[in-house]
Design a protein around this motif. Structure first.
Motif, short mmCIF file in Angstrom:
data_model
loop_
_atom_site.label_atom_id
_atom_site.label_comp_id
_atom_site.label_asym_id
_atom_site.label_seq_id
_atom_site.Cartn_x
_atom_site.Cartn_y
_atom_site.Cartn_z
N ARG A 100 -0.20 4.28 -4.65
CA ARG A 100 -0.60 4.76 -5.97
C ARG A 100 -2.11 5.02 -6.02
NH1 ARG A 100 -0.26 1.71 -11.74
NH2 ARG A 100 -0.63 3.56 -13.03
N VAL A 101 -2.87 4.14 -5.40
CA VAL A 101 -4.32 4.32 -5.36
C VAL A 101 -4.66 5.61 -4.60
CG1 VAL A 101 -6.47 3.38 -4.46
CG2 VAL A 101 -4.81 1.87 -5.57
N ARG A 102 -4.01 5.80 -3.47
CA ARG A 102 -4.29 7.01 -2.67
C ARG A 102 -3.92 8.26 -3.45
NH1 ARG A 102 -0.79 9.87 1.02
NH2 ARG A 102 -2.06 11.35 2.23
N ASN A 103 -2.77 8.29 -4.09
CA ASN A 103 -2.36 9.47 -4.85
C ASN A 103 -3.30 9.74 -6.01
OD1 ASN A 103 -0.14 10.08 -3.24
ND2 ASN A 103 1.23 8.73 -4.40
N ALA A 162 -14.11 7.75 -3.79
CA ALA A 162 -14.28 6.33 -3.46
C ALA A 162 -12.94 5.66 -3.18
CB ALA A 162 -15.00 5.61 -4.59
N LEU A 163 -11.90 6.06 -3.92
CA LEU A 163 -10.57 5.52 -3.67
C LEU A 163 -10.05 5.96 -2.30
CD1 LEU A 163 -8.87 6.00 -7.18
CD2 LEU A 163 -9.98 3.95 -6.25
N LEU A 164 -10.28 7.22 -1.95
CA LEU A 164 -9.85 7.69 -0.63
C LEU A 164 -10.67 7.03 0.48
CD1 LEU A 164 -9.30 11.52 -1.18
CD2 LEU A 164 -7.61 9.68 -1.16
N ALA A 165 -11.93 6.74 0.19
CA ALA A 165 -12.75 6.05 1.19
C ALA A 165 -12.22 4.65 1.46
CB ALA A 165 -14.20 5.98 0.71
N ALA A 166 -11.53 4.09 0.47
CA ALA A 166 -10.99 2.74 0.63
C ALA A 166 -9.60 2.74 1.26
CB ALA A 166 -10.95 2.03 -0.72
#
Length: 360
Positions: free
Chosen positions: A88-91, A111-115
């Motif tokens: 869900r975070v990635r999407n 920043a979410l994709l970096a994580a």
């Protein structure tokens, strides 16, 4: 814009952005006095969002506009990403990067994709990374942590300028991957003042001092070495200067020995003149040399600058109003008293004026 110039940095780093008008009308939030707390509000919004199973990524569009959003990796934001369901975070990150119309939301998405991003996300991360002044820090961090980081970072580094180039080149230096060593000492310096942040790192990580034997057959390496040395003459307070580069003496000597066998060009004349001026005005210890080493390199450079083919090239360039040669003829190489810029040089009908030093 990228499709129009697929192998070059975007004009104006892609600006203006879609939200440029909004940013001009409203003053941007300032970072908190305690910079350790600058991601707390973002993390709180993300926690609240991911606590609602039915909340759509679009609900975060515009959610961060009134708070300070850091452009570098932030522990609070990364921890919030890791507390929620990874898919869900990635999407959510993918949606924000693709569809957000303000830079704050897009930055949080990156920043979410970096994580939690995956290799499938590399093309998207690279694409937004082309807007490198704003998104370069997080894009390079995201690529650095993913498999295939060398190739993806090299792709980005070749296509960004300014601060974005600093972020990408510094990431490649941190990797210290042997695969980057052919690129680093040949491609990094692009003439921007900000090159000062990484020139010394490049020379060190690329082990430039071990590649001096290649100068004889590799003019690209030799020319770029001149650019690196030039940057290290002025980058005090930014990065490693010649004084603090442990191999300065041997690299300067090799450059001076080999550059004269190449055809004269305006850039080569400029680099040699700047280096000679630096050697003239600085004590030997400030260029990592003994007095004898400094004097030998200086003599080699001055001999080149006095050669008729080099002087002819410089005179023609000055007549064509090349800005580098205008600077040299003015005050840039005043103490060298270069013959190419002497009073009333009239060879082949080209008339040149005295430089500023001669007028005084």
């Amino acid at each position: 814009m990228h499709e129009q110039a697929p192998d070059k940095p975007l004009p104006r780093d892609g600006e203006p952005y879609p939200d440029d008008g909004l940013h001009r009308r409203q003053p941007r939030p300032k970072p908190p006095e305690d910079r350790r707390t600058e991601g707390v509000d973002i993390a709180r919004i993300l926690d609240e969002h991911f606590a609602q199973p039915s909340a759509l990524p679009s609900a975060l569009a515009g959610a961060f506009h009134d708070i300070y959003v850091p452009i570098h990796r932030n522990d609070d934001v990364a921890n919030a990403a890791h507390r929620a369901d990874v898919d869900r975070v990635r999407n959510t990150g993918l949606w924000l990067v693709r569809h957000a119309t303000d830079r704050c939301s897009a930055t949080v998405g990156l920043a979410l994709l970096a994580a939690v991003g995956t290799t499938d996300d590399i093309p998207l991360i690279q694409t937004i990374g082309l807007l490198s002044h704003r998104f370069g820090p997080l894009a390079t961090h995201a690529l650095e942590r993913l498999p295939g980081h060398l190739e993806s970072l090299l792709w980005l580094a070749d296509r960004v300028a300014g601060w974005g180039r600093v972020y990408a080149v510094e990431a490649l230096c941190r990797l210290d991957d042997t695969g980057a060593r052919p690129w680093l000492p040949r491609k990094t310096v692009d003439g921007d003042f900000l090159n000062g942040y990484f020139a010394g790192k490049v020379a060190t990580v690329a082990r430039l001092h071990e590649a001096l034997s290649e100068f004889e057959r590799d003019s690209e390496l030799l020319d770029h070495t001149g650019r690196l040395l030039h940057v290290m003459t002025y980058c005090g307070g930014m990065g490693t200067t010649l004084r603090h580069y442990p191999h300065a003496a041997v690299v300067l000597e090799a450059h001076a020995r080999h550059v004269g066998r190449l055809e004269a060009t305006i850039e080569r004349f400029f680099i040699v003149a700047v280096l000679a001026q630096h050697l003239t005005t600085e004590p030997p210890e400030n260029v990592g040399s003994t007095e004898a080493q400094r004097d030998a390199v200086l003599a080699a450079y001055l001999s080149l600058l006095d050669r008729e083919d080099w002087c002819e090239l410089a005179r023609a360039g000055l007549a064509a109003q090349d800005s580098r040669l205008q600077w040299l003829a003015g005050s840039g190489a005043a103490q060298l008293h270069l013959r190419a810029f002497g009073p009333r040089c009239t060879r082949r009908g080209i008339v040149h004026v005295r430089n500023k030093t001669d007028r005084q």
